[in-house]
Design a protein around this motif. Structure first.
Motif, PDB file in Angstrom:
ATOM      1  N   GLY A 195       0.806  -1.206   0.000  1.00 34.02           N
ATOM      2  CA  GLY A 195       0.000   0.000   0.000  1.00 34.02           C
ATOM      3  C   GLY A 195       0.839   1.255   0.000  1.00 34.02           C
ATOM      4  N   GLY A 196       0.206   2.336  -0.388  1.00 30.52           N
ATOM      5  CA  GLY A 196       0.897   3.615  -0.490  1.00 30.52           C
ATOM      6  C   GLY A 196       1.470   4.107   0.818  1.00 30.52           C
ATOM      7  N   SER A 197       0.767   3.850   1.942  1.00 31.64           N
ATOM      8  CA  SER A 197       1.259   4.326   3.242  1.00 31.64           C
ATOM      9  C   SER A 197       2.566   3.653   3.614  1.00 31.64           C
ATOM     10  N   LEU A 198       2.707   2.369   3.287  1.00 35.47           N
ATOM     11  CA  LEU A 198       3.938   1.651   3.615  1.00 35.47           C
ATOM     12  C   LEU A 198       5.117   2.132   2.776  1.00 35.47           C
ATOM     13  N   LEU A 199       4.822   2.560   1.553  1.00 41.50           N
ATOM     14  CA  LEU A 199       5.894   3.006   0.676  1.00 41.50           C
ATOM     15  C   LEU A 199       6.526   4.309   1.154  1.00 41.50           C
ATOM     16  N   GLU A 200       5.890   4.956   2.131  1.00 38.53           N
ATOM     17  CA  GLU A 200       6.450   6.163   2.722  1.00 38.53           C
ATOM     18  C   GLU A 200       7.418   5.838   3.862  1.00 38.53           C
ATOM     19  N   ASP A 201       7.447   4.573   4.281  1.00 42.65           N
ATOM     20  CA  ASP A 201       8.252   4.148   5.426  1.00 42.65           C
ATOM     21  C   ASP A 201       9.439   3.317   4.925  1.00 42.65           C
ATOM     22  N   GLU A 202      10.604   3.936   4.826  1.00 47.21           N
ATOM     23  CA  GLU A 202      11.765   3.261   4.238  1.00 47.21           C
ATOM     24  C   GLU A 202      12.197   2.043   5.050  1.00 47.21           C
ATOM     25  N   VAL A 203      12.107   2.124   6.372  1.00 50.79           N
ATOM     26  CA  VAL A 203      12.510   0.994   7.217  1.00 50.79           C
ATOM     27  C   VAL A 203      11.566  -0.191   7.003  1.00 50.79           C
ATOM     28  N   ALA A 204      10.263   0.084   6.987  1.00 51.25           N
ATOM     29  CA  ALA A 204       9.286  -0.984   6.776  1.00 51.25           C
ATOM     30  C   ALA A 204       9.476  -1.633   5.406  1.00 51.25           C
ATOM     31  N   ILE A 205       9.702  -0.826   4.385  1.00 48.92           N
ATOM     32  CA  ILE A 205       9.908  -1.364   3.038  1.00 48.92           C
ATOM     33  C   ILE A 205      11.155  -2.232   2.986  1.00 48.92           C
ATOM     34  N   GLN A 206      12.213  -1.806   3.647  1.00 45.67           N
ATOM     35  CA  GLN A 206      13.441  -2.602   3.661  1.00 45.67           C
ATOM     36  C   GLN A 206      13.175  -4.006   4.190  1.00 45.67           C
ATOM     37  N   HIS A 207      12.485  -4.093   5.324  1.00 45.38           N
ATOM     38  CA  HIS A 207      12.238  -5.408   5.921  1.00 45.38           C
ATOM     39  C   HIS A 207      11.253  -6.229   5.092  1.00 45.38           C
ATOM     40  N   LEU A 208      10.260  -5.570   4.496  1.00 47.50           N
ATOM     41  CA  LEU A 208       9.310  -6.290   3.655  1.00 47.50           C
ATOM     42  C   LEU A 208       9.991  -6.867   2.427  1.00 47.50           C
ATOM     43  N   LEU A 209      10.859  -6.091   1.801  1.00 48.37           N
ATOM     44  CA  LEU A 209      11.545  -6.580   0.605  1.00 48.37           C
ATOM     45  C   LEU A 209      12.541  -7.688   0.949  1.00 48.37           C
TER      46      LEU A 209
END
Length: 287
Positions: free
Chosen positions: A31-45
């Motif tokens: 979702g768009g809200s998560l794409l604003e969170d660089e730390v969250a995206i790092q762990h998700l990827l």
């Protein structure tokens, strides 16, 4: 030594789930809200890379609502919505395409490569795998260049999976004349999951799942059947913005996807915890 043994126990617990889902497709909606969170995206990827490394076939579908709204504001374009769908005129469409295909799609693929994975961005600027038509609003409101997906190039996506690459797909589609349309990311992910016959569709949200009490995170419902979900909607337990999410899950189950998950993407390694542990961390809805 106790810590090392605990790590080994965790791997043994995961082994059963890895064997069960190896070779199966999991569609992950960012979702768009998560794409604003660089730390969250790092762990998700990193989670997605792990999934691919142990034999699963993850596919990423993403939106970018917050980034689009910000880019439109910078361009002096007012954002307008009708029942949650962004009204998209010609000027808005250019911004949407730039953000989704020109920025976020490239960013996700490049970050995966940076973390050691292999990803390919499948967008209208490279290879568009989502085909559709103009979406007609039920009450006759013209939403502009807003579309719905009618078909997916399954062969293109699956060929990447066979070569250990992860497809990254923005919520944009083309019609038969090459006209580009903005698509709701949830429905785009649903279309991809249905086309691929995915074993799982995971909605990464900013809440930890379906709750018995909306404001109490500890009241999360770990798993429910489609019948139970409908009963909870009818009784008012599932309410507000969670209703369309759960209804989307039910529609997806009705079209062949085995399980749908709603999890909090901000939780570190939430994907791995949901898929490879017995208890999970979100809500699983099954047929």
């Amino acid at each position: 030594m106790d810590q090392a043994i605990a790590k080994a126990d965790t791997l043994i617990e995961a082994m059963g789930w890895i064997r069960r889902f190896r070779g199966k497709t999991t569609v992950i909606k960012l979702g768009g809200s998560l794409l604003e969170d660089e730390v969250a995206i790092q762990h998700l990827l990193l989670d997605v890379i792990f999934m691919e490394s142990v034999g699963l076939r993850p596919v990423i579908v993403h939106g970018g609502g917050k980034a689009i709204t910000q880019a439109m504001a910078e361009a002096g374009i007012e954002a307008k919505f009708v029942r949650g769908r962004r009204v998209t005129d010609e000027a808005s469409l250019k911004v949407v395409e730039q953000v989704l295909a020109g920025e976020l799609n490239v960013y996700i693929a490049e970050q995966m490569e940076r973390y050691g994975g292999r990803a390919v961005n499948l967008s209208p600027r490279t290879t568009c795998v989502l085909h559709g038509r103009k979406l007609l609003d039920p009450d006759g409101t013209d939403l502009g260049f807003v579309g719905e997906v009618t078909s997916v190039d399954r062969d293109v996506i699956e060929s990447l999976a066979y070569t250990d690459q992860v497809a990254v797909i923005p919520s944009l589609c083309h019609d038969e004349h090459g006209q580009l349309y903005n698509v709701n990311a949830d429905t785009a992910a649903m279309a991809v999951a249905q086309s691929l016959g995915a074993d799982k569709l995971v909605f990464l949200s900013d809440v930890n799942g379906v709750r018995r009490q909306a404001d109490d995170p500890s009241s999360i419902i770990p798993a429910m059947s489609a019948t139970e979900a409908r009963e909870l909607i009818a009784s008012g337990v599932i309410q507000g913005g969670m209703i369309p999410k759960v209804e989307a899950c039910l529609e997806t189950l009705g079209r062949g996807v085995q399980k749908v998950h709603i999890i909090d993407g901000r939780l570190r390694h939430s994907l791995l915890l949901e898929i490879f542990t017995t208890d999970g961390v979100g809500t699983e809805i099954h047929a």
